[in-house]
Write a protein that holds these residues in place. Sequence first.
Motif, PDB file in Angstrom:
ATOM      1  N   GLY A  10       0.842  -1.189   0.000  1.00 38.44           N
ATOM      2  CA  GLY A  10       0.000   0.000   0.000  1.00 38.44           C
ATOM      3  C   GLY A  10       0.875   1.236   0.000  1.00 38.44           C
ATOM      4  O   GLY A  10       2.051   1.186  -0.368  1.00 38.44           O
ATOM      5  N   LEU A  16      -1.683  -2.885   2.772  1.00 35.07           N
ATOM      6  CA  LEU A  16      -2.936  -2.140   2.797  1.00 35.07           C
ATOM      7  C   LEU A  16      -3.601  -2.307   4.158  1.00 35.07           C
ATOM      8  O   LEU A  16      -3.689  -3.399   4.696  1.00 35.07           O
ATOM      9  CB  LEU A  16      -3.879  -2.619   1.701  1.00 35.07           C
ATOM     10  CG  LEU A  16      -3.445  -2.282   0.276  1.00 35.07           C
ATOM     11  CD1 LEU A  16      -4.408  -2.912  -0.723  1.00 35.07           C
ATOM     12  CD2 LEU A  16      -3.403  -0.784   0.067  1.00 35.07           C
ATOM     13  N   ARG A  19      -1.149   0.502   9.614  1.00 30.07           N
ATOM     14  CA  ARG A  19      -0.727   1.836  10.012  1.00 30.07           C
ATOM     15  C   ARG A  19       0.092   1.713  11.288  1.00 30.07           C
ATOM     16  O   ARG A  19      -0.074   0.769  12.065  1.00 30.07           O
ATOM     17  CB  ARG A  19      -1.936   2.757  10.276  1.00 30.07           C
ATOM     18  CG  ARG A  19      -2.837   2.935   9.078  1.00 30.07           C
ATOM     19  CD  ARG A  19      -2.125   3.744   7.977  1.00 30.07           C
ATOM     20  NE  ARG A  19      -2.968   3.936   6.834  1.00 30.07           N
ATOM     21  CZ  ARG A  19      -2.878   3.233   5.697  1.00 30.07           C
ATOM     22  NH1 ARG A  19      -1.993   2.285   5.580  1.00 30.07           N
ATOM     23  NH2 ARG A  19      -3.674   3.486   4.696  1.00 30.07           N
ATOM     24  N   GLU A  76      -8.291   2.472  -0.141  1.00 32.03           N
ATOM     25  CA  GLU A  76      -7.741   3.521   0.699  1.00 32.03           C
ATOM     26  C   GLU A  76      -8.481   4.816   0.379  1.00 32.03           C
ATOM     27  O   GLU A  76      -9.229   4.887  -0.591  1.00 32.03           O
ATOM     28  CB  GLU A  76      -6.252   3.706   0.447  1.00 32.03           C
ATOM     29  CG  GLU A  76      -5.433   2.527   0.913  1.00 32.03           C
ATOM     30  CD  GLU A  76      -3.954   2.839   0.954  1.00 32.03           C
ATOM     31  OE1 GLU A  76      -3.260   2.132   1.678  1.00 32.03           O
ATOM     32  OE2 GLU A  76      -3.488   3.765   0.285  1.00 32.03           O
TER      33      GLU A  76
END
Length: 112
Positions: A10, A16, A19, A76
């Motif tokens: 990602g 993807l 974080r 996203e």
Amino acid sequence: PQQPEVYWPGRNGYPLGARAFYQPKFEEILRKGIERFPNVTVRVSTQCVDMFQTATHVTARLQAVQGSWIHTPGNEVTFSSAPIGEVYAVNCRYVIGCDGARPCVKQWVAVA
């Protein structure tokens, strides 16, 4: 045999959905902590147009922005914004560069 998990890259090379931290929770904690300081003003939906430093303070020229979230391929989203309203100046003792992946503050303070 068990198949290995496959991660499609990602943004920034992370898988993807991966974080480093959960942004909404981080902002909640940050805002609660800032409440302890009556002299601190948090401005959201605002961009820094430019800034300059004097011997006693920094003047930041700010402008409100209005934007929306845009869905992108790969499940996203990105935030797209446009300036609205007049540019206004704020004098500060300090400026904290928390301006994300496209840092404008960094360019004005000559940090590499």
